[in-house]
Design a protein around this motif. Structure first.
Motif, short mmCIF file in Angstrom:
data_model
loop_
_atom_site.label_atom_id
_atom_site.label_comp_id
_atom_site.label_asym_id
_atom_site.label_seq_id
_atom_site.Cartn_x
_atom_site.Cartn_y
_atom_site.Cartn_z
N ILE A 1 -0.94 -0.99 -4.44
CA ILE A 1 -2.15 -0.17 -4.26
C ILE A 1 -1.71 1.28 -4.10
O ILE A 1 -1.03 1.63 -3.13
N ILE B 1 0.86 -1.20 0.00
CA ILE B 1 0.00 0.00 0.00
C ILE B 1 0.89 1.24 0.00
O ILE B 1 1.72 1.43 0.89
N GLU C 1 -15.01 -1.73 7.67
CA GLU C 1 -14.80 -0.54 6.84
C GLU C 1 -15.21 0.76 7.51
O GLU C 1 -15.02 1.84 6.94
N HIS D 1 0.60 6.70 -10.30
CA HIS D 1 -0.46 6.07 -11.10
C HIS D 1 -0.10 6.01 -12.59
O HIS D 1 -0.46 5.08 -13.29
N CYS E 1 -6.49 4.09 -6.36
CA CYS E 1 -7.65 4.57 -5.60
C CYS E 1 -8.14 5.93 -6.07
O CYS E 1 -9.17 6.41 -5.61
N ILE F 1 -3.93 -1.51 -8.06
CA ILE F 1 -5.20 -0.82 -7.80
C ILE F 1 -4.87 0.66 -7.65
O ILE F 1 -3.94 1.01 -6.92
N ASN G 1 -2.66 4.69 -3.07
CA ASN G 1 -3.71 5.32 -2.26
C ASN G 1 -3.61 6.84 -2.36
O ASN G 1 -3.17 7.52 -1.44
N GLU H 1 -11.03 -4.89 -0.60
CA GLU H 1 -10.99 -4.90 -2.06
C GLU H 1 -9.91 -5.85 -2.58
O GLU H 1 -10.11 -6.57 -3.56
N GLU I 1 -8.28 6.36 0.55
CA GLU I 1 -9.15 5.30 1.03
C GLU I 1 -8.67 4.80 2.39
O GLU I 1 -7.48 4.81 2.69
N SER J 1 -11.06 -0.63 3.82
CA SER J 1 -11.65 -0.66 2.47
C SER J 1 -10.67 -1.22 1.46
O SER J 1 -11.03 -2.03 0.60
N ILE J 2 -9.41 -0.80 1.56
CA ILE J 2 -8.39 -1.28 0.64
C ILE J 2 -8.19 -2.78 0.79
O ILE J 2 -8.18 -3.52 -0.20
N ARG K 1 1.61 5.55 -0.83
CA ARG K 1 1.19 6.93 -1.09
C ARG K 1 2.45 7.80 -1.12
O ARG K 1 3.16 7.92 -0.11
#
Length: 270
Positions: A72, A43, A202, A81, A95, A93, A74, A108, A100, A104-105, A45
């Motif tokens: 992912i 995950i 969530e 991206h 987001c 993925i 985020n 999914e 998010e 939730s992540i 960011r």
């Protein structure tokens, strides 16, 4: 070639793992298993550079296929991206611009990518060390009642990454573990059985609150959690989830207290 030369980024400098002779490499790679039942979810960011180091370390010290790695994004603002859309190796993925919540992540991820696999949750501030995948997997296989297993993190302030790698190569094979009550939000391997039986709440956004709640659910269902008493990961920076720390902190404490009928909130499960 006489030496194995694979480049790993560390801060702004390069170094090569050149000190492992071919004979040692062959001896080690014979012991590696292609763990087809693992999916690694990272995950991210705003941490493209750290992500690159993490991916290099996974390639170096595991035989996982690129398709077993899921990234992912985020809400990154550093162009991650665009890179994800161009690359063809990894599942991903995106987001979007909105941040998010952790639950939730993860839900999914389980819905879209987990079939029979166990899930290793990572963040870009963790680099893989030798033998980590094998050790984590082997502990999880001991008993179906084991829901999660995780190792300790070696912080960059205590040892350089190349020194940590050499240490892990040379240390004895025996593995010591202890039973624990909680689950960390990164560097943890979760069994497929536990993922399919339970769900992340969530209503919760903060990573450690999400995992504490997941641990409470697991304990009620009879799952055991184990910590390996040696380092499996090398921590190269602060947690990539710092941006979530102050969001809804008090609200989430109320949710957890009411859900589990607590009269006192303690961040450490006891």
């Amino acid at each position: 070639e006489k030496y194995r030369k694979i480049c790993i980024y560390e801060y702004k400098e390069f170094f090569c793992l050149e000190r492992f002779k071919i004979e040692k490499e062959k001896k080690y790679t014979k012991q590696l298993i292609n763990e087809k039942n693992i999916c690694i979810a990272i995950i991210v960011r705003d941490q493209r550079e750290q992500l690159r180091k993490t991916l290099e370390s996974i390639k170096l010290f595991s035989r996982l296929n690129s398709s077993q790695i899921l990234i992912i994004d985020n809400g990154s603002r550093d162009g991650l991206h665009h890179w994800l859309k161009r690359q063809k190796e990894y599942n991903y993925i995106i987001c979007g611009e909105m941040i998010e919540g952790y639950a939730s992540i993860l839900n999914e991820v389980v819905r879209q990518f987990i079939d029979k696999e166990n899930l290793l949750i990572m963040t870009p501030d963790l680099m893989m060390l030798p033998k980590s995948i094998e050790i984590l997997s082997n502990i999880l296989k001991i008993n179906p009642a084991i829901g999660t297993v995780y190792g300790r993190n070696l912080f960059r302030s205590s040892k350089k990454y190349k020194d940590a790698v050499e240490y892990n190569f040379s240390k004895k094979e025996e593995v010591r573990v202890k039973s624990v009550l909680g689950i960390p939000f990164q560097g943890v391997l979760i069994s497929n059985r536990m993922l399919k039986e339970l769900e992340f709440d969530e209503r919760l956004i903060l990573p450690q609150n999400v995992m504490n709640d997941f641990a409470f659910q697991g304990k009620i269902k009879g799952y055991d959690f184990y910590e390996i008493l040696s380092e499996c990961f090398y921590q190269i920076g602060d947690s990539s989830n710092y941006y979530l720390k102050k969001i809804r902190e008090e609200d989430e404490r109320v949710i957890i207290k009411e859900k589990w009928e607590m009269n006192y909130f303690n961040t450490t499960p006891n």
